[in-house]
Design an enzyme around this catalytic site. Structure first.
Site, PDB file in Angstrom:
ATOM      1  N   TYR A 171       0.317  -0.330   0.123  1.00  3.40           N
ATOM      2  CA  TYR A 171       1.412   0.495  -0.369  1.00  3.40           C
ATOM      3  C   TYR A 171       2.487  -0.369  -1.014  1.00  3.40           C
ATOM      4  O   TYR A 171       2.943  -0.094  -2.133  1.00  3.40           O
ATOM      5  CB  TYR A 171       2.002   1.305   0.794  1.00  3.40           C
ATOM      6  CG  TYR A 171       3.045   2.311   0.393  1.00  3.40           C
ATOM      7  CD1 TYR A 171       2.683   3.548  -0.124  1.00  3.40           C
ATOM      8  CD2 TYR A 171       4.399   2.038   0.558  1.00  3.40           C
ATOM      9  CE1 TYR A 171       3.638   4.487  -0.477  1.00  3.40           C
ATOM     10  CE2 TYR A 171       5.361   2.965   0.203  1.00  3.40           C
ATOM     11  CZ  TYR A 171       4.983   4.193  -0.312  1.00  3.40           C
ATOM     12  OH  TYR A 171       5.935   5.111  -0.662  1.00  3.40           O
ATOM     13  N   VAL A 199      12.181  10.285   2.109  1.00  3.70           N
ATOM     14  CA  VAL A 199      12.478  11.604   1.540  1.00  3.70           C
ATOM     15  C   VAL A 199      11.711  12.661   2.336  1.00  3.70           C
ATOM     16  O   VAL A 199      10.560  12.438   2.721  1.00  3.70           O
ATOM     17  CB  VAL A 199      12.066  11.667   0.057  1.00  3.70           C
ATOM     18  CG1 VAL A 199      12.329  13.056  -0.523  1.00  3.70           C
ATOM     19  CG2 VAL A 199      12.791  10.602  -0.757  1.00  3.70           C
ATOM     20  N   ASN A 240       3.929  10.829 -10.009  1.00  2.00           N
ATOM     21  CA  ASN A 240       4.587  11.010  -8.720  1.00  2.00           C
ATOM     22  C   ASN A 240       3.631  10.950  -7.523  1.00  2.00           C
ATOM     23  O   ASN A 240       4.064  10.626  -6.418  1.00  2.00           O
ATOM     24  CB  ASN A 240       5.321  12.361  -8.725  1.00  2.00           C
ATOM     25  CG  ASN A 240       5.762  12.798  -7.348  1.00  2.00           C
ATOM     26  OD1 ASN A 240       6.746  12.312  -6.801  1.00  2.00           O
ATOM     27  ND2 ASN A 240       5.016  13.723  -6.755  1.00  2.00           N
ATOM     28  N   ASP A 261      -2.374  18.541  -8.645  1.00  2.00           N
ATOM     29  CA  ASP A 261      -2.355  18.061  -7.264  1.00  2.00           C
ATOM     30  C   ASP A 261      -3.787  18.077  -6.746  1.00  2.00           C
ATOM     31  O   ASP A 261      -4.584  18.938  -7.140  1.00  2.00           O
ATOM     32  CB  ASP A 261      -1.475  18.952  -6.386  1.00  2.00           C
ATOM     33  CG  ASP A 261      -0.994  18.223  -5.138  1.00  2.00           C
ATOM     34  OD1 ASP A 261      -1.831  17.959  -4.245  1.00  2.00           O
ATOM     35  OD2 ASP A 261       0.203  17.893  -5.047  1.00  2.00           O
ATOM     36  N   ILE A 262      -4.112  17.167  -5.865  1.00  4.30           N
ATOM     37  CA  ILE A 262      -5.477  17.093  -5.336  1.00  4.30           C
ATOM     38  C   ILE A 262      -5.813  18.293  -4.462  1.00  4.30           C
ATOM     39  O   ILE A 262      -6.958  18.740  -4.411  1.00  4.30           O
ATOM     40  CB  ILE A 262      -5.695  15.770  -4.575  1.00  4.30           C
ATOM     41  CG1 ILE A 262      -7.165  15.602  -4.200  1.00  4.30           C
ATOM     42  CG2 ILE A 262      -4.782  15.669  -3.363  1.00  4.30           C
ATOM     43  CD1 ILE A 262      -7.491  14.241  -3.613  1.00  4.30           C
ATOM     44  N   ASP A 280      -7.632  15.089  -9.027  1.00  4.17           N
ATOM     45  CA  ASP A 280      -7.465  13.863  -8.258  1.00  4.17           C
ATOM     46  C   ASP A 280      -7.074  12.749  -9.220  1.00  4.17           C
ATOM     47  O   ASP A 280      -7.815  12.457 -10.171  1.00  4.17           O
ATOM     48  CB  ASP A 280      -8.791  13.534  -7.567  1.00  4.17           C
ATOM     49  CG  ASP A 280      -8.711  12.351  -6.620  1.00  4.17           C
ATOM     50  OD1 ASP A 280      -7.773  11.541  -6.745  1.00  4.17           O
ATOM     51  OD2 ASP A 280      -9.613  12.232  -5.762  1.00  4.17           O
ATOM     52  N   VAL A 281      -5.933  12.121  -9.008  1.00 12.10           N
ATOM     53  CA  VAL A 281      -5.470  11.087  -9.935  1.00 12.10           C
ATOM     54  C   VAL A 281      -6.391   9.872  -9.959  1.00 12.10           C
ATOM     55  O   VAL A 281      -6.321   9.054 -10.877  1.00 12.10           O
ATOM     56  CB  VAL A 281      -4.023  10.638  -9.623  1.00 12.10           C
ATOM     57  CG1 VAL A 281      -3.044  11.779  -9.816  1.00 12.10           C
ATOM     58  CG2 VAL A 281      -3.914  10.027  -8.229  1.00 12.10           C
TER      59      VAL A 281
END
Length: 276
Positions: A172, A205, A102, A37-38, A75-76
């Site tokens: 997005y 969600v 995800n 996760d970032i 970071d992705v």
């Protein structure tokens, strides 16, 4: 779910929300976790990201289920950083059977003068970040020669566009739709190796993306009759928002042996949002 015990999953955005829920759900089935996760905010976005404390809580919850986890900040958008984090986990566990791309973001509220940053960050995290995730872990999965399962987290926006002119909102939808194309390309290529690739398409969600001041302001504006990104968004089933565990249950099915012949599929878990 059958066939999951002893496997290893690589999950991005694991510190909270759906990512954490997926990690805990799979751990309950006997899966060890490599999670990233970032754990830092993104200036172009309008709500805070998960923290290092959130990541530590995910570690605690996975270990509570009796499974191991290697959790790292990454970071992705940065392929080298993401790959290094994956390799740490791979050295620990010696295998990877499941890849869950995800991590995702979207700016809530109107765009700013920095709209190009908002576009770029949304594309880079939601689409390019998913590609980075797969590329970081896929060589190890293929080398093992025993197949595997990849699930890319798209959105209802990947099946039914959410009307918008704002940079991040349009990015997005473009990114989440692009994930379907990425999935189909990979699914066709990897099928001979018994590596299955699917997308999942949640409606709203409960997560950091939806439970924040920026979203609350949009919801209040919509209730007053204002037109914004959430105005008019409604599920067919009489439920306003889903618990992350609902998505995790679908993920657990998709990556299990019970779904061993399912690949190349865009699976909605949307309470009928796409049919309204």
């Amino acid at each position: 779910m059958s066939g999951l015990e002893g496997k290893v999953a690589f999950i991005t955005g694991v510190a909270r929300g759906q990512g954490r829920s997926h990690a805990v759900r799979l751990a309950r089935e006997g899966v060890d976790i490599i999670g990233v996760d970032i754990c830092a905010d993104i200036p172009s976005m309008s709500y805070p990201n998960a923290s290092e404390a959130d990541l530590e809580e995910t570690v605690r919850l996975v270990e509570k289920e009796g499974q191991r986890i290697v959790a790292r900040k990454a970071d992705v958008r940065n392929f080298e950083e993401l790959s290094a984090a994956f390799q740490e986990g791979y050295k620990e566990f010696g295998r990877v059977d499941i890849i869950l791309a995800n991590a995702g973001v979207v700016r809530l509220g109107p765009e700013t003068d920095n709209f190009l940053d908002e576009w770029k960050d949304t594309i880079d995290i939601n689409l390019t970040g998913a590609y980075h995730t797969v590329r970081a872990a896929l060589p190890a999965m293929r080398e093992a020669g025993v197949g595997g399962s990849i699930v890319l987290t798209s959105s209802t926006a990947g099946l039914k566009a959410s009307p918008s002119r704002d940079a991040s909102g349009t990015a997005y939808t473009a990114a989440k739709t692009g994930l379907v194309g990425l999935m189909k390309s990979l699914a066709g290529n990897l099928a001979p190796e018994w590596i299955r690739v699917n997308t999942i398409h949640p409606t709203g969600v409960i997560s950091g993306m939806t439970q924040n001041a920026a979203m609350a302001a949009l919801m209040e504006e919509a209730k007053r009759g204002g037109k914004n990104a959430v105005q008019g968004m409604q599920n067919a089933l009489p439920v306003e928002i889903l618990e992350p565990e609902v998505i995790s249950n679908a993920i657990a099915f998709l990556v299990s042996d019970e779904a061993k012949y399912i690949t190349g599929v865009a699976m909605p878990v949307d309470a009928g949002f796409a049919i309204v």
